[in-house]
Motif scaffolding. Structure first.
Motif, PDB file in Angstrom:
ATOM      1  N   LYS A   1       3.680   5.505  -5.733  1.00  0.00           N
ATOM      2  CA  LYS A   1       3.700   5.487  -7.422  1.00  0.00           C
ATOM      3  C   LYS A   1       2.476   6.496  -7.500  1.00  0.00           C
ATOM      4  CE  LYS A   1       5.144   0.783  -8.425  1.00  0.00           C
ATOM      5  NZ  LYS A   1       4.975  -0.381  -8.885  1.00  0.00           N
ATOM      6  N   MET A   2       1.291   6.400  -6.880  1.00  0.00           N
ATOM      7  CA  MET A   2       0.123   7.490  -7.183  1.00  0.00           C
ATOM      8  C   MET A   2       0.462   8.723  -7.103  1.00  0.00           C
ATOM      9  SD  MET A   2      -2.213   5.718  -8.382  1.00  0.00           S
ATOM     10  CE  MET A   2      -3.492   6.897  -8.351  1.00  0.00           C
TER      11      MET A   2
ATOM     12  N   GLN B   1      -0.167  16.427 -12.959  1.00  0.00           N
ATOM     13  CA  GLN B   1      -0.372  17.745 -12.578  1.00  0.00           C
ATOM     14  C   GLN B   1       0.567  18.739 -13.168  1.00  0.00           C
ATOM     15  OE1 GLN B   1      -2.754  18.829 -10.344  1.00  0.00           O
ATOM     16  NE2 GLN B   1      -2.244  21.082 -11.069  1.00  0.00           N
ATOM     17  N   ALA B   2       1.900  18.370 -13.475  1.00  0.00           N
ATOM     18  CA  ALA B   2       2.998  18.982 -14.153  1.00  0.00           C
ATOM     19  C   ALA B   2       2.457  19.282 -15.887  1.00  0.00           C
ATOM     20  CB  ALA B   2       4.409  18.372 -14.221  1.00  0.00           C
TER      21      ALA B   2
ATOM     22  N   ARG C   1       0.786  -1.221   0.065  1.00  0.00           N
ATOM     23  CA  ARG C   1      -0.248   0.129  -0.027  1.00  0.00           C
ATOM     24  C   ARG C   1       0.876   1.246   0.012  1.00  0.00           C
ATOM     25  NH1 ARG C   1      -3.913  -0.568   4.368  1.00  0.00           N
ATOM     26  NH2 ARG C   1      -5.035  -1.869   2.562  1.00  0.00           N
ATOM     27  N   ALA C   2       2.107   1.161   0.648  1.00  0.00           N
ATOM     28  CA  ALA C   2       2.839   2.453   0.867  1.00  0.00           C
ATOM     29  C   ALA C   2       3.473   2.572  -0.776  1.00  0.00           C
ATOM     30  CB  ALA C   2       3.993   2.199   1.624  1.00  0.00           C
ATOM     31  N   GLU C   3       3.725   1.473  -1.318  1.00  0.00           N
ATOM     32  CA  GLU C   3       4.495   1.569  -2.614  1.00  0.00           C
ATOM     33  C   GLU C   3       3.341   2.017  -3.640  1.00  0.00           C
ATOM     34  OE1 GLU C   3       6.479  -1.403  -6.020  1.00  0.00           O
ATOM     35  OE2 GLU C   3       6.320  -2.076  -3.813  1.00  0.00           O
ATOM     36  N   TRP C   4       2.282   1.572  -3.616  1.00  0.00           N
ATOM     37  CA  TRP C   4       0.837   2.169  -4.320  1.00  0.00           C
ATOM     38  C   TRP C   4       0.894   3.558  -4.219  1.00  0.00           C
ATOM     39  CZ3 TRP C   4      -3.868   3.894  -3.267  1.00  0.00           C
ATOM     40  CH2 TRP C   4      -4.719   3.843  -4.342  1.00  0.00           C
ATOM     41  N   VAL C   5       0.778   3.824  -2.829  1.00  0.00           N
ATOM     42  CA  VAL C   5       0.808   5.435  -2.675  1.00  0.00           C
ATOM     43  C   VAL C   5       1.719   6.420  -3.066  1.00  0.00           C
ATOM     44  CG1 VAL C   5       0.535   7.272  -0.698  1.00  0.00           C
ATOM     45  CG2 VAL C   5      -0.910   5.142  -0.537  1.00  0.00           C
TER      46      VAL C   5
END
Length: 194
Positions: free
Chosen positions: A50-51, A59-60, A44-48
């Protein structure tokens, strides 16, 4: 007493084995559950992460596209403002020409002649009568025809100036349409100019 102890061991020993087996299984399940929970949290931390990276990149790109759109809008607004300024200037020029032509006609400095005198009816009250004098100035091949009255001359010049105003209006409208097509990307589908 030894027999009692032996019996007790016969009953208690399998119970201890069962309890020990359950304890090992429970410890193994807890370890798996803990590892799985840690793995899910890590995933989940890796997914967050990556997101968050994808969101920052998105956004850039969005900021870059918005900046390009704002620049295009500013450029388009300037083109439209220039077209409007040109159109207003042309309308003022046409009105000034119309006023100058009317003044020249009234002074007699601007005159128009009818080269097709054979088509004129002598009964027409606006046109000069057939017995009136006719000037030949400005022509090399003889008679220029009868001079038109000042009212007719003024009206014809007004028509010409009105036509110039319409040309200016159409030119401005065409410039706005071309700018619209440039901004909207419609020039790829448009027919080529002739």
């Amino acid at each position: 007493m030894i027999a009692l102890a032996m019996r007790w061991l016969d009953v208690a020993l399998p119970l201890w084995r069962i309890v020990a087996a359950f304890t090992v299984v429970a410890a193994f399940a807890a370890a798996i559950w803990w590892i799985r929970g840690t793995g899910v949290q890590a995933e989940r931390a890796e997914w967050v992460a990556k997101m968050a990276t994808a969101k920052a990149e998105w956004q850039a790109e969005l900021d870059k596209a918005n900046a390009a759109n704002r620049a295009t809008e500013r450029q388009s607004a300037q083109v439209i403002a220039d077209v409007s300024t040109y159109y207003q200037t042309e309308l003022k020029n046409v009105q000034a020409q119309k006023t100058a032509d009317r003044a020249d006609v009234q002074r007699g400095a601007l005159r128009l002649f009818d080269p097709f005198q054979s088509f004129r009816l002598d009964a027409n009250p606006i046109l000069p009568r057939s017995g009136e004098a006719c000037t030949t100035a400005g022509r090399r091949d003889g008679e220029t025809g009868r001079e038109l009255s000042r009212e007719v001359t003024g009206d014809l010049l007004d028509f010409a100036n009105d036509a110039n105003a319409i040309v200016s209006q159409l030119t401005a409208a065409q410039a706005v349409i071309i700018e619209y097509q440039r901004v909207c990307g419609a020039t790829a589908n448009a027919a080529p100019p002739r």
